[in-house]
Design a protein around this motif. Structure first.
Motif, PDB file in Angstrom:
ATOM      1  N   MET A   1       0.827  -1.211   0.000  1.00  0.00           N
ATOM      2  CA  MET A   1       0.000   0.000   0.000  1.00  0.00           C
ATOM      3  C   MET A   1       0.859   1.259   0.000  1.00  0.00           C
ATOM      4  O   MET A   1       0.589   2.209  -0.739  1.00  0.00           O
ATOM      5  N   THR A   2       1.897   1.268   0.815  1.00  0.00           N
ATOM      6  CA  THR A   2       2.750   2.461   0.855  1.00  0.00           C
ATOM      7  C   THR A   2       3.540   2.638  -0.437  1.00  0.00           C
ATOM      8  O   THR A   2       3.793   3.762  -0.876  1.00  0.00           O
ATOM      9  N   SER A   3       3.923   1.516  -1.070  1.00  0.00           N
ATOM     10  CA  SER A   3       4.663   1.619  -2.330  1.00  0.00           C
ATOM     11  C   SER A   3       3.799   2.232  -3.423  1.00  0.00           C
ATOM     12  O   SER A   3       4.290   3.013  -4.252  1.00  0.00           O
ATOM     13  N   LEU A   4       2.517   1.902  -3.432  1.00  0.00           N
ATOM     14  CA  LEU A   4       1.605   2.495  -4.415  1.00  0.00           C
ATOM     15  C   LEU A   4       1.403   3.987  -4.146  1.00  0.00           C
ATOM     16  O   LEU A   4       1.262   4.783  -5.080  1.00  0.00           O
ATOM     17  N   MET A   5       1.409   4.353  -2.876  1.00  0.00           N
ATOM     18  CA  MET A   5       1.173   5.751  -2.508  1.00  0.00           C
ATOM     19  C   MET A   5       2.354   6.659  -2.821  1.00  0.00           C
ATOM     20  O   MET A   5       2.172   7.845  -3.119  1.00  0.00           O
ATOM     21  N   ILE A   6       3.572   6.109  -2.768  1.00  0.00           N
ATOM     22  CA  ILE A   6       4.751   6.959  -2.975  1.00  0.00           C
ATOM     23  C   ILE A   6       5.393   6.735  -4.342  1.00  0.00           C
ATOM     24  O   ILE A   6       6.451   7.296  -4.632  1.00  0.00           O
ATOM     25  N   SER A   7       4.763   5.916  -5.179  1.00  0.00           N
ATOM     26  CA  SER A   7       5.323   5.613  -6.492  1.00  0.00           C
ATOM     27  C   SER A   7       5.490   6.882  -7.331  1.00  0.00           C
ATOM     28  O   SER A   7       4.593   7.721  -7.407  1.00  0.00           O
ATOM     29  N   ARG A   8       6.656   6.986  -7.990  1.00  0.00           N
ATOM     30  CA  ARG A   8       6.914   8.120  -8.871  1.00  0.00           C
ATOM     31  C   ARG A   8       7.212   7.675 -10.301  1.00  0.00           C
ATOM     32  O   ARG A   8       7.492   8.505 -11.152  1.00  0.00           O
ATOM     33  N   SER A   9       7.145   6.366 -10.540  1.00  0.00           N
ATOM     34  CA  SER A   9       7.475   5.863 -11.874  1.00  0.00           C
ATOM     35  C   SER A   9       6.375   4.983 -12.453  1.00  0.00           C
ATOM     36  O   SER A   9       5.684   5.371 -13.400  1.00  0.00           O
ATOM     37  N   LEU A  10       6.172   3.795 -11.889  1.00  0.00           N
ATOM     38  CA  LEU A  10       5.239   2.839 -12.476  1.00  0.00           C
ATOM     39  C   LEU A  10       3.781   3.121 -12.155  1.00  0.00           C
ATOM     40  O   LEU A  10       2.896   2.893 -12.994  1.00  0.00           O
TER      41      LEU A  10
ATOM     42  N   SER B   1      -1.601   9.782  -3.053  1.00  0.00           N
ATOM     43  CA  SER B   1      -0.164   9.969  -2.869  1.00  0.00           C
ATOM     44  C   SER B   1       0.171  10.027  -1.382  1.00  0.00           C
ATOM     45  O   SER B   1      -0.708  10.194  -0.544  1.00  0.00           O
ATOM     46  N   GLY B   2       1.454   9.879  -1.104  1.00  0.00           N
ATOM     47  CA  GLY B   2       1.912   9.928   0.280  1.00  0.00           C
ATOM     48  C   GLY B   2       3.130  10.809   0.405  1.00  0.00           C
ATOM     49  O   GLY B   2       3.866  11.021  -0.559  1.00  0.00           O
ATOM     50  N   GLY B   3       3.348  11.295   1.611  1.00  0.00           N
ATOM     51  CA  GLY B   3       4.467  12.186   1.858  1.00  0.00           C
ATOM     52  C   GLY B   3       5.614  11.492   2.550  1.00  0.00           C
ATOM     53  O   GLY B   3       5.802  10.270   2.444  1.00  0.00           O
ATOM     54  N   SER B   4       6.372  12.270   3.309  1.00  0.00           N
ATOM     55  CA  SER B   4       7.560  11.741   3.987  1.00  0.00           C
ATOM     56  C   SER B   4       7.204  10.679   5.023  1.00  0.00           C
ATOM     57  O   SER B   4       7.952   9.719   5.222  1.00  0.00           O
ATOM     58  N   SER B   5       6.048  10.843   5.676  1.00  0.00           N
ATOM     59  CA  SER B   5       5.636   9.850   6.678  1.00  0.00           C
ATOM     60  C   SER B   5       5.366   8.500   6.029  1.00  0.00           C
ATOM     61  O   SER B   5       5.720   7.445   6.573  1.00  0.00           O
ATOM     62  N   THR B   6       4.751   8.533   4.844  1.00  0.00           N
ATOM     63  CA  THR B   6       4.473   7.296   4.123  1.00  0.00           C
ATOM     64  C   THR B   6       5.765   6.617   3.701  1.00  0.00           C
ATOM     65  O   THR B   6       5.903   5.396   3.785  1.00  0.00           O
ATOM     66  N   ARG B   7       6.741   7.407   3.241  1.00  0.00           N
ATOM     67  CA  ARG B   7       8.039   6.844   2.862  1.00  0.00           C
ATOM     68  C   ARG B   7       8.749   6.236   4.063  1.00  0.00           C
ATOM     69  O   ARG B   7       9.415   5.206   3.946  1.00  0.00           O
ATOM     70  N   GLN B   8       8.592   6.872   5.218  1.00  0.00           N
ATOM     71  CA  GLN B   8       9.209   6.341   6.435  1.00  0.00           C
ATOM     72  C   GLN B   8       8.571   5.006   6.816  1.00  0.00           C
ATOM     73  O   GLN B   8       9.273   4.056   7.198  1.00  0.00           O
ATOM     74  N   ILE B   9       7.241   4.933   6.712  1.00  0.00           N
ATOM     75  CA  ILE B   9       6.539   3.682   7.013  1.00  0.00           C
ATOM     76  C   ILE B   9       6.943   2.597   6.021  1.00  0.00           C
ATOM     77  O   ILE B   9       7.113   1.429   6.385  1.00  0.00           O
ATOM     78  N   HIS B  10       7.118   2.988   4.759  1.00  0.00           N
ATOM     79  CA  HIS B  10       7.526   2.045   3.725  1.00  0.00           C
ATOM     80  C   HIS B  10       8.902   1.447   4.044  1.00  0.00           C
ATOM     81  O   HIS B  10       9.095   0.222   3.955  1.00  0.00           O
ATOM     82  N   GLY B  11       9.845   2.283   4.429  1.00  0.00           N
ATOM     83  CA  GLY B  11      11.171   1.800   4.796  1.00  0.00           C
ATOM     84  C   GLY B  11      11.135   0.924   6.033  1.00  0.00           C
ATOM     85  O   GLY B  11      11.838  -0.095   6.117  1.00  0.00           O
ATOM     86  N   LEU B  12      10.311   1.315   7.011  1.00  0.00           N
ATOM     87  CA  LEU B  12      10.158   0.524   8.230  1.00  0.00           C
ATOM     88  C   LEU B  12       9.626  -0.869   7.904  1.00  0.00           C
ATOM     89  O   LEU B  12      10.157  -1.885   8.376  1.00  0.00           O
ATOM     90  N   ALA B  13       8.576  -0.920   7.063  1.00  0.00           N
ATOM     91  CA  ALA B  13       7.981  -2.205   6.679  1.00  0.00           C
ATOM     92  C   ALA B  13       8.969  -3.059   5.900  1.00  0.00           C
ATOM     93  O   ALA B  13       9.002  -4.290   6.051  1.00  0.00           O
TER      94      ALA B  13
END
Length: 212
Positions: A67-76, A83-95
């Motif tokens: 879910m977070t990868s779809l929200m922060i995707s900038r290519s595919l 969309s997601g911001g810095s918090s979403t990217r942080q959660i994505h890295g954590l996961a």
């Protein structure tokens, strides 16, 4: 392992690798779809219960990762309406790093089955004491290096979403990163496998039945 090397891949290739990973995940679960039905019917013991808990957390982590990868995707998938911001990217890295650890535990719980399959490869001597000693020595060495690597990569900080300036310098070495990540996987898998064996020998509550 490759998807974690974001600074080496770049965003577009990172998303391609991530998409391929989820495709393999779907294939893996499709191939093992009967496991769920068997798990429900299998008589509960500590091993089966722990296995189910691990898979539950692994599934939850993968869902968050997707879910977070779809929200922060900038290519595919940048065409998606959210969309997601810095918090979403942080959660994505954590996961992502929790997925690394949980997948390693998942592998460790099936290591006896994996070794049983590989022992049937032509040329390998079944029950060879020398081979067993060599493999265990290698396993211990990998696990020991995995402890070192967890500090080098700041694994504790990554598993707690703590902000850190500890970044891998891919301009110096790329292979080193994969060796470090691989040793952490080996550490978690090895620790899980031998913990299961010790509990089984010490208490007899895990049983000797191999997972389906």
């Amino acid at each position: 392992m490759v998807a974690l090397a974001y600074d080496w891949l770049g965003n577009a290739m990172h998303e391609i690798v991530g998409t391929a990973m989820f495709a393999l995940l779907i294939a893996h679960n499709t191939f093992n779809r009967r496991w769920c039905a068997r798990a429900i019917k299998t008589r509960r013991n500590l091993r089966v219960s722990v296995d189910i808990v691990v898979i539950f957390f692994l599934a939850a982590t993968m869902i968050v990762l997707l879910m977070t990868s779809l929200m922060i995707s900038r290519s595919l998938f940048d065409f998606l309406p959210f969309s997601g911001g810095s918090s979403t990217r942080q959660i994505h890295g954590l996961a992502a790093y929790w997925a690394l650890v949980i997948v390693s535990i998942h592998v460790g719980m099936r290591w006896s089955m994996i070794m049983g399959v590989t022992s049937r490869i032509p040329g390998l001597v079944d029950g060879s004491a020398v081979r067993t000693a060599i493999l265990r020595t290698i396993g211990i060495a990998i696990a020991a290096y995995g402890i070192h690597s967890s500090f080098v990569l700041g694994l504790g900080s990554r598993l707690t979403a703590t902000i850190t300036v500890n970044f891998w310098d891919f301009s110096q070495t790329t292979l080193g990163f994969f060796v470090q990540i691989g040793s952490i996987i080996g550490l978690c898998a090895c620790a899980t496998h031998y913990t299961i064996k010790l509990l089984s020998i010490g208490t007899g509550v895990l049983g000797n039945r191999r997972p389906p």
